[in-house]
Scaffold this motif. Structure first.
Motif, PDB file in Angstrom:
ATOM      1  N   LYS A   1      -0.579  -7.801  -2.001  1.00 19.28           N
ATOM      2  CA  LYS A   1       0.559  -8.688  -2.240  1.00 19.28           C
ATOM      3  C   LYS A   1       0.864  -9.593  -1.032  1.00 19.28           C
ATOM      4  O   LYS A   1       1.350 -10.708  -1.207  1.00 19.28           O
ATOM      5  CB  LYS A   1       1.765  -7.813  -2.576  1.00 19.28           C
TER       6      LYS A   1
ATOM      7  N   GLN B   1       7.381  -0.732  -9.077  1.00 15.08           N
ATOM      8  CA  GLN B   1       5.956  -0.667  -8.821  1.00 15.08           C
ATOM      9  C   GLN B   1       5.230  -0.464 -10.146  1.00 15.08           C
ATOM     10  O   GLN B   1       5.592   0.392 -10.939  1.00 15.08           O
ATOM     11  CB  GLN B   1       5.631   0.477  -7.878  1.00 15.08           C
TER      12      GLN B   1
ATOM     13  N   LEU C   1      -0.164   8.755  -3.637  1.00 19.85           N
ATOM     14  CA  LEU C   1       0.796   7.694  -3.949  1.00 19.85           C
ATOM     15  C   LEU C   1       0.955   6.758  -2.751  1.00 19.85           C
ATOM     16  O   LEU C   1       1.010   5.541  -2.916  1.00 19.85           O
ATOM     17  CB  LEU C   1       2.140   8.303  -4.347  1.00 19.85           C
ATOM     18  N   GLU C   2       0.988   7.319  -1.538  1.00 23.84           N
ATOM     19  CA  GLU C   2       1.119   6.495  -0.330  1.00 23.84           C
ATOM     20  C   GLU C   2      -0.087   5.559  -0.159  1.00 23.84           C
ATOM     21  O   GLU C   2       0.076   4.382   0.162  1.00 23.84           O
ATOM     22  CB  GLU C   2       1.263   7.394   0.891  1.00 23.84           C
TER      23      GLU C   2
ATOM     24  N   ARG D   1      -2.104   4.465  -2.540  1.00 26.00           N
ATOM     25  CA  ARG D   1      -2.056   3.446  -3.597  1.00 26.00           C
ATOM     26  C   ARG D   1      -1.017   2.380  -3.289  1.00 26.00           C
ATOM     27  O   ARG D   1      -1.247   1.196  -3.498  1.00 26.00           O
ATOM     28  CB  ARG D   1      -1.783   4.090  -4.949  1.00 26.00           C
ATOM     29  N   GLU D   2       0.138   2.796  -2.748  1.00 27.38           N
ATOM     30  CA  GLU D   2       1.185   1.832  -2.403  1.00 27.38           C
ATOM     31  C   GLU D   2       0.727   0.934  -1.258  1.00 27.38           C
ATOM     32  O   GLU D   2       0.953  -0.278  -1.273  1.00 27.38           O
ATOM     33  CB  GLU D   2       2.477   2.559  -2.044  1.00 27.38           C
ATOM     34  N   THR D   3       0.060   1.502  -0.267  1.00 26.33           N
ATOM     35  CA  THR D   3      -0.469   0.707   0.848  1.00 26.33           C
ATOM     36  C   THR D   3      -1.452  -0.335   0.339  1.00 26.33           C
ATOM     37  O   THR D   3      -1.416  -1.501   0.744  1.00 26.33           O
ATOM     38  CB  THR D   3      -1.138   1.622   1.890  1.00 26.33           C
TER      39      THR D   3
ATOM     40  N   ARG E   1      -1.586  -1.595  -2.771  1.00 25.67           N
ATOM     41  CA  ARG E   1      -0.844  -2.590  -3.561  1.00 25.67           C
ATOM     42  C   ARG E   1      -0.144  -3.600  -2.648  1.00 25.67           C
ATOM     43  O   ARG E   1      -0.239  -4.807  -2.854  1.00 25.67           O
ATOM     44  CB  ARG E   1       0.183  -1.897  -4.462  1.00 25.67           C
ATOM     45  N   VAL E   2       0.513  -3.107  -1.613  1.00 26.02           N
ATOM     46  CA  VAL E   2       1.228  -4.002  -0.686  1.00 26.02           C
ATOM     47  C   VAL E   2       0.240  -4.906   0.035  1.00 26.02           C
ATOM     48  O   VAL E   2       0.495  -6.101   0.208  1.00 26.02           O
ATOM     49  CB  VAL E   2       2.084  -3.181   0.302  1.00 26.02           C
TER      50      VAL E   2
ATOM     51  N   THR F   1       2.280   0.693 -12.639  1.00 28.25           N
ATOM     52  CA  THR F   1       1.334   1.804 -12.690  1.00 28.25           C
ATOM     53  C   THR F   1       0.134   1.372 -13.514  1.00 28.25           C
ATOM     54  O   THR F   1       0.186   0.375 -14.237  1.00 28.25           O
ATOM     55  CB  THR F   1       1.969   3.036 -13.347  1.00 28.25           C
TER      56      THR F   1
END
Length: 113
Positions: free
Chosen positions: A105, A32, A94-95, A97-99, A101-102, A34
């Motif tokens: 994508k 991932q 973090l969760e 931000r990851e959601t 980002r996904v 940053t």
């Protein structure tokens, strides 16, 4: 996304656009990314261009990255242009931000632009 702006700006100054990891012709990478990775990418482009100072232009996620770069390296900037940005991402978990980002994508993986 930035070709018309590059053409216009290129007539009066040296201009380049950075494909963020996973966008344009750039691979996403195994890990991932940053905001620090993106700032390092800007530093590499700056070095490759032999630029003393930059005017960074950021749209949406790019405005967050450009702001982060400005906070880390203010002496390297001649200007900063931000549009359509969200400043809350820095405070997101973090969760979250990851959601985000996904979600960005998914259409790319489906062959959409």
């Amino acid at each position: 996304n930035w070709l018309p702006q590059l053409a216009a700006a290129g007539g009066v100054m040296r201009a380049a656009a950075l494909d963020l990891r996973g966008y344009g012709d750039s691979a996403l990478g195994r890990m991932q990314s940053t905001v620090g990775d993106y700032c390092d990418d800007i530093l590499r482009v700056k070095e490759e261009l032999g630029a003393d100072r930059l005017v960074l232009v950021g749209l949406s996620l790019g405005s967050w990255i450009a702001t982060s770069f400005a906070m880390r390296h203010p002496e390297m900037l001649a200007g900063l242009v931000l549009s359509g940005g969200c400043t809350g991402m820095s405070e997101a978990s973090l969760e979250e931000r990851e959601t985000f980002r996904v979600s960005r994508k998914v259409p790319l993986d489906a062959g959409q632009t």
